[in-house]
Structures are given as structure tokens and as C-alpha cells.
Design an enzyme around this catalytic site. Sequence first.
Site, mmCIF file in Angstrom:
data_model
loop_
_atom_site.group_PDB
_atom_site.id
_atom_site.type_symbol
_atom_site.label_atom_id
_atom_site.label_comp_id
_atom_site.label_asym_id
_atom_site.label_seq_id
_atom_site.Cartn_x
_atom_site.Cartn_y
_atom_site.Cartn_z
ATOM 1 C CE LYS A 200 2.195 -2.796 8.764
ATOM 2 N NZ LYS A 200 1.899 -2.972 7.621
ATOM 3 C CB SER B 95 1.643 7.007 -0.701
ATOM 4 O OG SER B 95 3.051 7.519 -0.305
ATOM 5 C CD GLU C 174 1.645 0.840 10.293
ATOM 6 O OE1 GLU C 174 0.945 1.067 9.142
ATOM 7 O OE2 GLU C 174 2.863 0.588 10.233
ATOM 8 C CE LYS D 257 -0.714 1.026 6.551
ATOM 9 N NZ LYS D 257 0.635 0.915 6.054
ATOM 10 N NE ARG E 195 10.595 1.710 0.250
ATOM 11 C CZ ARG E 195 9.310 1.705 0.954
ATOM 12 N NH1 ARG E 195 8.498 0.572 0.538
ATOM 13 N NH2 ARG E 195 8.897 2.314 2.034
ATOM 14 C CB SER F 297 10.010 -4.856 7.970
ATOM 15 O OG SER F 297 9.750 -4.152 6.743
ATOM 16 N N GLY F 298 10.021 -1.609 9.172
ATOM 17 C CA GLY F 298 10.266 -0.313 9.393
ATOM 18 C C GLY F 298 11.557 -0.279 9.111
ATOM 19 C CG ASP G 53 -0.324 0.090 2.597
ATOM 20 O OD1 ASP G 53 1.073 -0.503 2.469
ATOM 21 O OD2 ASP G 53 -0.545 0.475 3.741
HETATM 22 P P1 13P Z 1 7.620 -1.633 6.255
HETATM 23 O O1 13P Z 1 7.382 -3.098 6.454
HETATM 24 O O2 13P Z 1 8.534 -1.359 5.041
HETATM 25 O O3 13P Z 1 7.907 -1.097 7.210
HETATM 26 O O4 13P Z 1 5.997 -1.151 5.888
HETATM 27 C C1 13P Z 1 4.908 -1.700 6.453
HETATM 28 C C2 13P Z 1 4.012 -0.747 6.411
HETATM 29 O O5 13P Z 1 3.072 -0.899 6.065
HETATM 30 C C3 13P Z 1 3.885 0.653 7.052
HETATM 31 O O6 13P Z 1 2.945 1.364 7.200
#
Ligand code: 13P
Length: 348
Positions: free
Chosen positions: A219, A26, A177, A136, A33, A261-262, A24
Site C-alpha cells: 500500500k 483509530s 504500507e 494492514k 474527522r 489517498s493521503g 480502520d
Molecule cells: P487515506 O486514503 O485517507 O490516506 O487513508 C488510507 C489509509 O489507510 C492510511 O493508512
Amino acid sequence: MDTSQLEEIAHRLVVRGKGLLAADESNASCKKRFDAVKVDCTKETRREYRELLFTAPGAEKYMSGVILYDETFWQSTHAGPMFREYLKARNVVPGIKVDMGLIDLPGFEGEKLTQGLDGLPERMAEYHAAGAQFAKWRSVIAIGDGIPTDECIGANTFVLARYARICQDAGIVPIVEPEVLFDGTHSIDRCEAVMTHVYDVLFQTMRAFRVHLPGAILKTAMVLPGKNSGAGINHDDVAARTVRALHEHVPPELGGVVFLSGGQTSKDAFINLNRIAQKGPHPWGLTFSYSRALQDPVLKAWANDRTAKTEIKQLFAKQLELASAASKGELDESTLDHDDFVSHAQDL
Ligand code: 13P
């Protein structure tokens, strides 16, 4: 509100051995990326790339749901079906990111608020009618000198709770999240203190706004030392602190817990999840909802050769298989030392 239906969807999302693909990003995040691997970021290249992920053979064995961005939600596979219908037919639950991104929190330097509540009930009804079963909303909490402030935590948890209740009224399971950012020079102690405080305020606010907790999913980031703190990642310490924070500050009746994963490497994100799972039993289904940790090697491979579709899909299915094993605490961590994996696993 049909609470049993919400609970059933939440349980499907965190069922043992499966997890979520966050696809997802944006358009602005996707451009970052794609720029990193030198691929033009257009509506069609985004569609082409995401089609490879969604159509990877075997993905449905490990992928309970996919979080889509609005553009992708309304797009189709090359062969015709809409992505969301294609996923549903493979028993993968389609979800939608509904927040509208970050703005500065006026008066609070370095802190952000997530926007998107205006008109949300109407948008939710539209997504629900089109087949979305979960949503989300991402808020961010930065750690630094004098931050996060209570005002920032209060403003973001207020918005998350309002969003969650709006989702549930529309028959959609909210993923809430509050991402405590990895960026920064803070210690792992500080991260744990901030994260547990955010959980306390978040669940108090969600209860106050009458969110049905068994029909909602958290999350979260893991408890980590700041990315620029100079402290290395000790997987056992990360797992012990993350599990302690969750067990002591997240209500056991919640519908599930998933991790982002951040910005960790894929390897760290998989090993940390594996060690966390090994510290069970946990009161909730607990699994991954990764974007970068699942996708980084795949994106690189695609950028190298966009015609190698079979290999790219296989690589993505392999990433999911590793994440699935980690979510059960059954990952053979030595397989991550495989050369191919390590060469692909560096953060983009
Ligand atoms: P990452 O796993 O790259 O952190 O992305 C997860 C995500 O949805 C962040 O909002």
C-alpha cells in the site's frame, strides 16, 4: 504457510474493477474527522457511521475488502450480524489494522516508528480464527530537512517485514504500507527519490525475512510534490512518475499494489488513479485502498443529516463506482466537475 491460499486472497483483493475501503481509522483519527464535521465521536456513533458504509446497496460490486479497526471488528450491524460476517456474506473480504500507531523514533527528530509487534502472533491467531483474511500495518516516512534518515527507513522496513511474515504464518495476507507523507515543502523529484529508495530497502528486507511476496500487497502513496511546496498537481506527471517508481522498484511477483489517498482531494485521488491505470499494463493488480477520498463527502453528508440514510449510502456507492472506474482507467473525468462532487470533495 499455505502460499496458494495467500495468493488467492491477495488476488481477490486487487481483482479488476474492485478496491478496498480503509475504514480502520483509530479512535483518535476518527475523532479528528468527526470533530471537523461537529459530530460526537463515541463508540456508537463510530458504529452507526461505519454501518452506513458497509451496508450501502451495490457496494460489493466495487469493494473487494474492508480494513477494519479492532473496535469495529468486534461490532455488529443494527440488525444483528457481526460486521465481519456481514461483509463476508456479501463477498467482501474483512481485514484488520494490527499496528498500534506511531511513536517518536528516539534520537531522530521528526521521524516515527510504528509499534505493535509484541504479542502480534497471538493477536493474529485470534483475528484469523474470527475471520480476518488480511491485515494492514502503516509506517510513515516524512520528508524534510535531513530526513528521512537511513536509520528510520531501516527501522520501519524491518518492522514491516517482521509483521508481514507473522501474518503469513497465521494465514493472513499482509498489506505493507510504508506511507511517504504528502505533508511538507519538498519537490516531486525528492518524493520520487525517497519513495524508490524506500521500496528498494523494503523488498530487500521482506525477502531477507522470508516473506512470500506473491502473498503480500504493497500500500503506497503516489509520487506527489509536497502539499506545502506551492507546486500544483499535474496528473500526468504524477501518474508517469508513480508508474515508473513502481515498475522499476517493486517486484513483479508481488501479490498486488494499492494506493492510499493521503490527504489529496477526492478529485485528485480519482484522476491520478485513472491516469496511473491508463499507463498499464502493470505486472500486478493495482487499485485503491482509500479512506478520506472515498469517505470525505459521505461523512459531510452524514453530519448534515444523520437520518438521510438512503441518500448517504447512495453517495458512498457513487464514490466507490468512481474509484472503481478510475482503477480500470475508465473514469470519465469530466463527471468530477459536477457541482455536487466538487462541493463535497474539499479536504476536511
Ligand atoms: P487515506 O486514503 O485517507 O490516506 O487513508 C488510507 C489509509 O489507510 C492510511 O493508512
